[in-house]
Design an enzyme around this catalytic site. Structure first.
Site, PDB file in Angstrom:
ATOM      1  CB  ALA A  34     -10.880  14.386  -2.158  1.00 27.80           C
ATOM      2  CB  THR A 126      -3.426  -3.464  -3.779  1.00 25.15           C
ATOM      3  OG1 THR A 126      -2.055  -3.816  -3.753  1.00 25.15           O
ATOM      4  CG2 THR A 126      -3.938  -3.479  -2.346  1.00 25.15           C
ATOM      5  CG  ASP A 127       0.177  -7.189  -5.557  1.00 23.69           C
ATOM      6  OD1 ASP A 127       0.192  -6.111  -4.919  1.00 23.69           O
ATOM      7  OD2 ASP A 127       1.125  -7.546  -6.294  1.00 23.69           O
ATOM      8  CD  GLU A 128       1.413  -3.075  -1.281  1.00 24.99           C
ATOM      9  OE1 GLU A 128       1.375  -2.785  -0.077  1.00 24.99           O
ATOM     10  OE2 GLU A 128       2.086  -2.452  -2.114  1.00 24.99           O
ATOM     11  CE1 TYR A 151      -3.153   1.342  -0.642  1.00 25.12           C
ATOM     12  CE2 TYR A 151      -1.516  -0.406  -0.871  1.00 25.12           C
ATOM     13  CZ  TYR A 151      -2.542   0.353  -1.405  1.00 25.12           C
ATOM     14  OH  TYR A 151      -2.975   0.117  -2.692  1.00 25.12           O
ATOM     15  CE  LYS A 155      -7.143  -0.530  -2.307  1.00 28.49           C
ATOM     16  NZ  LYS A 155      -7.935   0.460  -3.071  1.00 28.49           N
ATOM     17  NE  ARG A 274       7.542   0.963   2.049  1.00 32.23           N
ATOM     18  CZ  ARG A 274       7.058   0.884   0.803  1.00 32.23           C
ATOM     19  NH1 ARG A 274       6.601  -0.273   0.335  1.00 32.23           N
ATOM     20  NH2 ARG A 274       7.029   1.934   0.030  1.00 32.23           N
ATOM     21  N   PRO A 275       9.677  -0.251   7.513  1.00 37.74           N
ATOM     22  CG  PRO A 275       9.066   1.100   9.315  1.00 37.74           C
ATOM     23  CD  PRO A 275       9.412   1.156   7.861  1.00 37.74           C
TER      24      PRO A 275
HETATM   25  P1  NAD Z   1      -2.976   7.775  -6.383  1.00 38.38           P
HETATM   26  O1  NAD Z   1      -2.542   8.008  -4.981  1.00 38.38           O
HETATM   27  O2  NAD Z   1      -2.086   8.219  -7.492  1.00 38.38           O
HETATM   28  O3  NAD Z   1      -4.400   8.483  -6.637  1.00 38.38           O
HETATM   29  C1  NAD Z   1      -5.438   8.403  -5.710  1.00 38.38           C
HETATM   30  C2  NAD Z   1      -6.500   9.417  -6.094  1.00 38.38           C
HETATM   31  O4  NAD Z   1      -7.572   9.303  -5.155  1.00 38.38           O
HETATM   32  C3  NAD Z   1      -6.015  10.870  -6.058  1.00 38.38           C
HETATM   33  O5  NAD Z   1      -6.454  11.569  -7.208  1.00 38.38           O
HETATM   34  C4  NAD Z   1      -6.664  11.431  -4.802  1.00 38.38           C
HETATM   35  O6  NAD Z   1      -6.941  12.826  -4.891  1.00 38.38           O
HETATM   36  C5  NAD Z   1      -7.933  10.597  -4.726  1.00 38.38           C
HETATM   37  N1  NAD Z   1      -8.474  10.527  -3.363  1.00 38.38           N
HETATM   38  C6  NAD Z   1      -7.799  10.218  -2.228  1.00 38.38           C
HETATM   39  N2  NAD Z   1      -8.644  10.298  -1.154  1.00 38.38           N
HETATM   40  C7  NAD Z   1      -9.865  10.641  -1.638  1.00 38.38           C
HETATM   41  C8  NAD Z   1     -11.123  10.875  -1.049  1.00 38.38           C
HETATM   42  N3  NAD Z   1     -11.310  10.781   0.281  1.00 38.38           N
HETATM   43  N4  NAD Z   1     -12.174  11.177  -1.852  1.00 38.38           N
HETATM   44  C9  NAD Z   1     -11.996  11.284  -3.185  1.00 38.38           C
HETATM   45  N5  NAD Z   1     -10.810  11.117  -3.808  1.00 38.38           N
HETATM   46  C10 NAD Z   1      -9.753  10.788  -3.045  1.00 38.38           C
HETATM   47  O7  NAD Z   1      -3.303   6.235  -6.465  1.00 38.38           O
HETATM   48  P2  NAD Z   1      -3.106   5.204  -7.680  1.00 38.38           P
HETATM   49  O8  NAD Z   1      -1.743   4.672  -7.643  1.00 38.38           O
HETATM   50  O9  NAD Z   1      -3.631   5.817  -8.912  1.00 38.38           O
HETATM   51  O10 NAD Z   1      -4.091   4.026  -7.194  1.00 38.38           O
HETATM   52  C11 NAD Z   1      -5.453   4.020  -7.578  1.00 38.38           C
HETATM   53  C12 NAD Z   1      -6.123   2.785  -6.994  1.00 38.38           C
HETATM   54  O11 NAD Z   1      -5.474   1.613  -7.479  1.00 38.38           O
HETATM   55  C13 NAD Z   1      -6.036   2.708  -5.470  1.00 38.38           C
HETATM   56  O12 NAD Z   1      -7.264   2.193  -4.995  1.00 38.38           O
HETATM   57  C14 NAD Z   1      -4.892   1.725  -5.210  1.00 38.38           C
HETATM   58  O13 NAD Z   1      -5.090   1.054  -3.986  1.00 38.38           O
HETATM   59  C15 NAD Z   1      -5.050   0.795  -6.394  1.00 38.38           C
HETATM   60  N6  NAD Z   1      -3.809   0.118  -6.845  1.00 38.38           N
HETATM   61  C16 NAD Z   1      -2.682   0.851  -7.120  1.00 38.38           C
HETATM   62  C17 NAD Z   1      -1.550   0.200  -7.619  1.00 38.38           C
HETATM   63  C18 NAD Z   1      -0.286   0.960  -7.968  1.00 38.38           C
HETATM   64  O14 NAD Z   1       0.718   0.334  -8.299  1.00 38.38           O
HETATM   65  N7  NAD Z   1      -0.270   2.278  -7.956  1.00 38.38           N
HETATM   66  C19 NAD Z   1      -1.576  -1.193  -7.817  1.00 38.38           C
HETATM   67  C20 NAD Z   1      -2.747  -1.899  -7.495  1.00 38.38           C
HETATM   68  C21 NAD Z   1      -3.858  -1.233  -7.025  1.00 38.38           C
HETATM   69  O1  DAU Z   2       1.546  -3.996  -5.246  1.00 34.46           O
HETATM   70  C1  DAU Z   2       0.655  -2.976  -5.542  1.00 34.46           C
HETATM   71  C2  DAU Z   2       1.002  -1.746  -4.750  1.00 34.46           C
HETATM   72  O2  DAU Z   2       2.173  -1.187  -5.353  1.00 34.46           O
HETATM   73  C3  DAU Z   2      -0.109  -0.705  -4.689  1.00 34.46           C
HETATM   74  O3  DAU Z   2      -1.210  -1.254  -4.023  1.00 34.46           O
HETATM   75  C4  DAU Z   2       0.360   0.567  -3.974  1.00 34.46           C
HETATM   76  O4  DAU Z   2      -0.657   1.563  -4.028  1.00 34.46           O
HETATM   77  C5  DAU Z   2       1.598   1.083  -4.693  1.00 34.46           C
HETATM   78  O5  DAU Z   2       2.103   2.223  -4.016  1.00 34.46           O
HETATM   79  C6  DAU Z   2       2.668  -0.009  -4.766  1.00 34.46           C
HETATM   80  O6  DAU Z   2       3.181  -0.300  -3.428  1.00 34.46           O
HETATM   81  P1  DAU Z   2       4.739  -0.521  -3.177  1.00 34.46           P
HETATM   82  O7  DAU Z   2       5.034  -0.265  -1.763  1.00 34.46           O
HETATM   83  O8  DAU Z   2       5.189  -1.807  -3.755  1.00 34.46           O
HETATM   84  O9  DAU Z   2       5.304   0.670  -4.132  1.00 34.46           O
HETATM   85  P2  DAU Z   2       6.499   1.717  -3.930  1.00 34.46           P
HETATM   86  O10 DAU Z   2       6.687   2.392  -5.254  1.00 34.46           O
HETATM   87  O11 DAU Z   2       6.314   2.570  -2.740  1.00 34.46           O
HETATM   88  O12 DAU Z   2       7.745   0.779  -3.666  1.00 34.46           O
HETATM   89  C7  DAU Z   2       8.119  -0.236  -4.587  1.00 34.46           C
HETATM   90  C8  DAU Z   2       9.278  -0.984  -3.971  1.00 34.46           C
HETATM   91  O13 DAU Z   2      10.428  -0.115  -3.930  1.00 34.46           O
HETATM   92  C9  DAU Z   2       9.051  -1.407  -2.534  1.00 34.46           C
HETATM   93  O14 DAU Z   2       9.686  -2.658  -2.315  1.00 34.46           O
HETATM   94  C10 DAU Z   2       9.738  -0.325  -1.711  1.00 34.46           C
HETATM   95  C11 DAU Z   2      10.900   0.087  -2.598  1.00 34.46           C
HETATM   96  N1  DAU Z   2      11.315   1.491  -2.499  1.00 34.46           N
HETATM   97  C12 DAU Z   2      10.358   2.458  -2.621  1.00 34.46           C
HETATM   98  C13 DAU Z   2      10.699   3.786  -2.538  1.00 34.46           C
HETATM   99  C14 DAU Z   2       9.633   4.867  -2.651  1.00 34.46           C
HETATM  100  C15 DAU Z   2      12.652   1.820  -2.319  1.00 34.46           C
HETATM  101  O15 DAU Z   2      13.533   0.934  -2.239  1.00 34.46           O
HETATM  102  N2  DAU Z   2      12.996   3.135  -2.247  1.00 34.46           N
HETATM  103  C16 DAU Z   2      12.071   4.154  -2.316  1.00 34.46           C
HETATM  104  O16 DAU Z   2      12.444   5.353  -2.221  1.00 34.46           O
END
Ligand code: NAD
Ligand code: DAU
Length: 340
Positions: A34, A126-128, A151, A155, A274-275
């Site tokens: 999107a 995700t593991d969350e 979130y 998921k 974070r809450p």
């Molecule tokens: P991201 O936020 O970087 O990318 C998400 C993408 O999805 C974007 O390109 C966005 O435009 C698209 N998108 C959002 N809403 C949409 C919609 N309604 N229709 C079509 N496209 C849409 O996310 P990411 O970090 O690349 O995560 C990708 C997947 O992996 C997610 O499902 C996330 O839950 C999962 N995941 C992420 C992590 C992590 O550490 N980032 C870890 C485990 C699992």
């Molecule tokens: O565990 C997998 C998940 O990891 C994915 O499913 C999510 O999409 C991805 O965003 C990520 O979630 P987290 O909440 O763990 O990621 P984030 O990078 O937001 O934060 C990582 C850790 O760092 C978390 O404990 C919060 C902390 N944090 C994050 C930010 C952005 C800070 O302390 N300061 C910050 O500014």
């Protein structure tokens, strides 16, 4: 093989498109995305001329559009990554998470089933969804779900819909639950790219609470190779945990970034937590290792410096996100403006 990737313009999706394009030269890839704030077509600019890669702007909650695109492309597999992915945003605006992550996933399942052919559906989760751990223990595939943020709850909902598609309709689905990824193209709202860009700019590094929350960090290329393994070898109806065997408290990550960049620890600012902040995630990834022979290839000691250097070498990419100019890339390529 014809594969649809949802969310391919995001962080993990773009890395996955690059990996598949490189490693599966006989596959045709259709990226549907999107292009929300998290989608950036610049991540895929090297592939624009490729005959094996296409992009279509599609919102996965637009049922008719998804139906039309699926019917025209006739995929053999769908790799579903599109999601709202940032925990902090889900606290402020849960509805977009419900729409995309829950409703969008069911629409993709429906339209995959409507194709009336064998299509493998890989759902990327995700593991969350497992909630939080104390000082000991690991998440396994049988750990009860206990999501704590909008979130992770959205998921979890999508994971259950995928499970139901298998049990009710016999669909060929597989689900992966992965830990925290890091690497190129990650939107600079997430911990590692945010801390790198703040440190480079000598801005404060906001650490939530006491900074002792633990995450299991996996280099994104390893996550992509694991998804490919599950797509090709995973058993229908099964779920696979993916992790890096690499648990670190946040503060250690932040200090490692500062040290690599030769910046002082005085840039660290402890800020309000974070809450509902989950304390610790840890993955037991023995199932994917024992059953599918997958293990991570990158160590943190190799891949964190590699990642930091990528952000240093690609300052323009970060700056175009910070200024909002990355949104113009679509207009330049496609001659029309993005709608949001
Ligand atoms: P991201 O936020 O970087 O990318 C998400 C993408 O999805 C974007 O390109 C966005 O435009 C698209 N998108 C959002 N809403 C949409 C919609 N309604 N229709 C079509 N496209 C849409 O996310 P990411 O970090 O690349 O995560 C990708 C997947 O992996 C997610 O499902 C996330 O839950 C999962 N995941 C992420 C992590 C992590 O550490 N980032 C870890 C485990 C699992
Ligand atoms: O565990 C997998 C998940 O990891 C994915 O499913 C999510 O999409 C991805 O965003 C990520 O979630 P987290 O909440 O763990 O990621 P984030 O990078 O937001 O934060 C990582 C850790 O760092 C978390 O404990 C919060 C902390 N944090 C994050 C930010 C952005 C800070 O302390 N300061 C910050 O500014």
């Amino acid at each position: 093989m014809r594969v649809i990737i949802t969310g391919g313009a995001g962080f993990i999706g773009a890395n996955l498109v690059h990996l598949l394009h490189r490693e599966r030269p006989d596959w045709t890839i259709l990226n549907i995305d999107a292009l929300t704030y998290a989608g950036n077509l610049e991540n895929l600019k090297e592939l624009e001329e490729s005959e094996r890669y296409r992009f279509q702007q599609v919102d996965i909650t637009d049922e008719e559009k998804v139906r039309e695109v699926f019917a025209a492309f006739q995929p053999d597999a769908v790799m579903h990554l599109a999601a709202e992915s940032h925990v902090d945003r889900s606290i402020l605006d849960p509805m977009s998470f419900i729409r995309t992550n829950v409703l969008g996933t069911q629409i993709l399942l429906n339209e995959t089933r409507n194709l009336d052919k064998d299509v493998r559906f890989l759902h990327v989760s995700t593991d969350e969804v497992y909630g939080t751990l104390g000082a000991t223990g690991y998440f396994t595939e049988t750990t009860p779900y206990a999501p704590n943020s909008p979130y992770s709850a959205s998921k979890a909902g999508s994971d259950f819909l995928v499970r139901a598609a298998f049990h009710t309709h016999g669909m060929d689905v597989v689900t992966t639950n992965c830990s925290n990824n890091y690497g190129p193209y990650q939107f600079p709202e997430k911990l590692i790219p945010l801390m790198i860009s703040n440190a480079v700019e000598d801005k404060a590094l906001p650490v939530y609470g006491d900074g002792m929350q633990v995450r299991d960090w996996l280099y994104v290329e390893d996550h992509c190779s694991a998804m490919l393994r599950v797509l090709e070898k995973g058993k229908a109806g099964e779920t696979y945990n993916i992790g890096g065997n690499n648990e670190r408290p946040n503060i250690e990550i932040v200090r490692a970034i500062l040290s690599h960049l030769d910046k002082p620890d005085s840039l660290i600012r402890y800020v309000q937590d974070r809450p509902g902040h989950d304390r610790r995630y840890a993955i037991d990834a023995s199932k994917i290792k024992n059953e599918l022979g997958w293990e991570p290839s990158w160590t943190f000691e190799e891949a964190l410096p590699k990642t930091i250097n990528w952000y240093l070498d690609n300052r323009g990419w970060v700056e175009r996100i910070q200024s909002g100019a990355y949104r113009d890339y679509y207009e330049e390529q496609y001659g029309k403006r993005l709608t949001d």
